[in-house]
Design a protein around this motif. Structure first.
Motif, short mmCIF file in Angstrom:
data_model
loop_
_atom_site.label_atom_id
_atom_site.label_comp_id
_atom_site.label_asym_id
_atom_site.label_seq_id
_atom_site.Cartn_x
_atom_site.Cartn_y
_atom_site.Cartn_z
N ALA A 1 -7.97 -8.19 3.15
CA ALA A 1 -7.53 -7.43 4.32
C ALA A 1 -8.66 -7.30 5.34
CB ALA A 1 -7.02 -6.06 3.91
N LYS A 2 -9.87 -7.03 4.87
CA LYS A 2 -11.03 -6.92 5.76
C LYS A 2 -11.31 -8.25 6.46
CE LYS A 2 -15.14 -5.29 7.19
NZ LYS A 2 -15.31 -5.76 8.55
N ALA A 3 -11.26 -9.34 5.69
CA ALA A 3 -11.50 -10.66 6.27
C ALA A 3 -10.41 -11.03 7.28
CB ALA A 3 -11.59 -11.72 5.17
N LEU A 4 -9.16 -10.69 6.96
CA LEU A 4 -8.06 -10.93 7.89
C LEU A 4 -8.27 -10.15 9.18
CD1 LEU A 4 -5.09 -10.68 5.39
CD2 LEU A 4 -5.55 -12.67 6.84
N ASN A 5 -8.63 -8.89 9.03
CA ASN A 5 -8.84 -8.04 10.20
C ASN A 5 -9.98 -8.58 11.07
OD1 ASN A 5 -8.04 -5.32 11.41
ND2 ASN A 5 -10.28 -5.23 11.37
N ASP A 6 -11.05 -9.03 10.44
CA ASP A 6 -12.19 -9.57 11.19
C ASP A 6 -11.80 -10.82 11.98
OD1 ASP A 6 -13.75 -7.51 10.18
OD2 ASP A 6 -14.77 -8.79 8.70
N GLU B 1 -0.26 -1.26 0.89
CA GLU B 1 0.08 -1.43 -0.52
C GLU B 1 -1.02 -0.91 -1.45
OE1 GLU B 1 1.00 -5.58 -0.95
OE2 GLU B 1 2.95 -5.37 0.04
N ASN B 2 -2.27 -1.03 -1.02
CA ASN B 2 -3.39 -0.60 -1.86
C ASN B 2 -3.76 0.86 -1.68
OD1 ASN B 2 -4.95 -2.94 -3.41
ND2 ASN B 2 -4.01 -3.81 -1.58
N HIS B 3 -3.62 1.37 -0.46
CA HIS B 3 -4.07 2.73 -0.16
C HIS B 3 -2.94 3.74 0.02
CE1 HIS B 3 -8.26 1.68 0.30
NE2 HIS B 3 -8.05 0.88 1.32
N GLY B 4 -1.73 3.27 0.30
CA GLY B 4 -0.69 4.18 0.74
C GLY B 4 -0.78 4.33 2.26
N LEU B 5 -0.02 5.27 2.78
CA LEU B 5 0.06 5.41 4.23
C LEU B 5 -1.03 6.30 4.83
CD1 LEU B 5 3.93 5.75 4.64
CD2 LEU B 5 2.51 3.70 4.88
N ASP B 6 -1.59 7.19 4.04
CA ASP B 6 -2.54 8.17 4.55
C ASP B 6 -3.98 7.79 4.22
OD1 ASP B 6 -0.50 9.79 5.60
OD2 ASP B 6 -0.21 10.77 3.67
N HIS B 7 -4.46 6.76 4.87
CA HIS B 7 -5.84 6.30 4.64
C HIS B 7 -6.39 5.79 5.96
CE1 HIS B 7 -9.20 3.88 3.10
NE2 HIS B 7 -9.15 4.68 2.05
N GLN B 8 -7.69 5.98 6.17
CA GLN B 8 -8.28 5.58 7.44
C GLN B 8 -8.22 4.08 7.69
OE1 GLN B 8 -12.33 7.06 6.97
NE2 GLN B 8 -13.09 4.97 6.95
N ASP B 9 -8.27 3.24 6.65
CA ASP B 9 -8.16 1.80 6.86
C ASP B 9 -6.76 1.42 7.34
OD1 ASP B 9 -10.79 1.48 6.11
OD2 ASP B 9 -10.34 0.73 4.10
N VAL B 10 -5.75 2.12 6.85
CA VAL B 10 -4.38 1.89 7.32
C VAL B 10 -4.28 2.30 8.79
CG1 VAL B 10 -1.96 2.55 7.03
CG2 VAL B 10 -3.38 2.11 5.02
N ALA B 11 -4.88 3.43 9.13
CA ALA B 11 -4.88 3.88 10.53
C ALA B 11 -5.59 2.88 11.43
CB ALA B 11 -5.53 5.26 10.63
N THR B 12 -6.70 2.33 10.96
CA THR B 12 -7.42 1.32 11.73
C THR B 12 -6.54 0.10 11.97
OG1 THR B 12 -9.57 2.06 10.92
CG2 THR B 12 -9.45 -0.21 11.73
N SER B 13 -5.86 -0.35 10.92
CA SER B 13 -4.97 -1.52 11.06
C SER B 13 -3.83 -1.23 12.03
CB SER B 13 -4.40 -1.93 9.70
OG SER B 13 -5.40 -2.56 8.92
N LEU B 14 -3.25 -0.05 11.94
CA LEU B 14 -2.18 0.32 12.87
C LEU B 14 -2.69 0.34 14.31
CD1 LEU B 14 -0.45 3.15 10.84
CD2 LEU B 14 0.61 0.99 11.54
N ASN B 15 -3.89 0.88 14.49
CA ASN B 15 -4.48 0.93 15.83
C ASN B 15 -4.75 -0.47 16.37
OD1 ASN B 15 -5.72 2.56 18.02
ND2 ASN B 15 -7.54 1.42 17.39
N ASN B 16 -5.28 -1.35 15.53
CA ASN B 16 -5.55 -2.72 15.97
C ASN B 16 -4.27 -3.42 16.40
OD1 ASN B 16 -8.25 -2.39 15.40
ND2 ASN B 16 -8.15 -3.40 13.42
N LEU B 17 -3.24 -3.26 15.61
CA LEU B 17 -1.95 -3.88 15.94
C LEU B 17 -1.38 -3.29 17.22
CD1 LEU B 17 0.13 -5.96 15.08
CD2 LEU B 17 1.13 -4.25 13.57
#
Length: 95
Positions: A33-38, A65-81
């Motif tokens: 996920a990190k590599a994809l995001n980068d 899938e790994n963190h659930g919905l309430d995690h800062q990495d999920v929020a970062t991905s949502l923001n990027n999208l």
């Protein structure tokens, strides 16, 4: 390289990192996920929004899938999208 604006030189390195992570950890690992995001971020900066979108979406799915919905990495991905969709003037989809 990316920080210096050498996007074309940086891209193969990001692609290599993604391939390595997928092979070493499996397609749904958080390192993938990190590599994809980068890589998606690089493509976004190049204005290659159609190429970046599926990568951002896949990174988001893996993180959810790994963190659930309430995690800062999920929020970062949502923001990027959302930023990508905003750049494409897809405001309804960005909400």
């Amino acid at each position: 390289l990316m920080d210096q604006g050498n996007y074309d030189k940086a891209k193969p390195h990001y692609e290599c990192a993604l391939k390595f992570c997928e092979e070493q950890f499996g397609p749904d690992h958080l390192k993938v996920a990190k590599a994809l995001n980068d890589l998606a971020e690089l493509l976004f900066l190049q204005g290659k929004y159609d190429d970046a979108k599926p990568l951002f979406e896949r990174a988001l799915r893996i993180r959810q899938e790994n963190h659930g919905l309430d995690h800062q990495d999920v929020a970062t991905s949502l923001n990027n999208l959302a930023q990508l969709l905003n750049e494409q003037a897809k405001y309804d989809e960005a909400k």
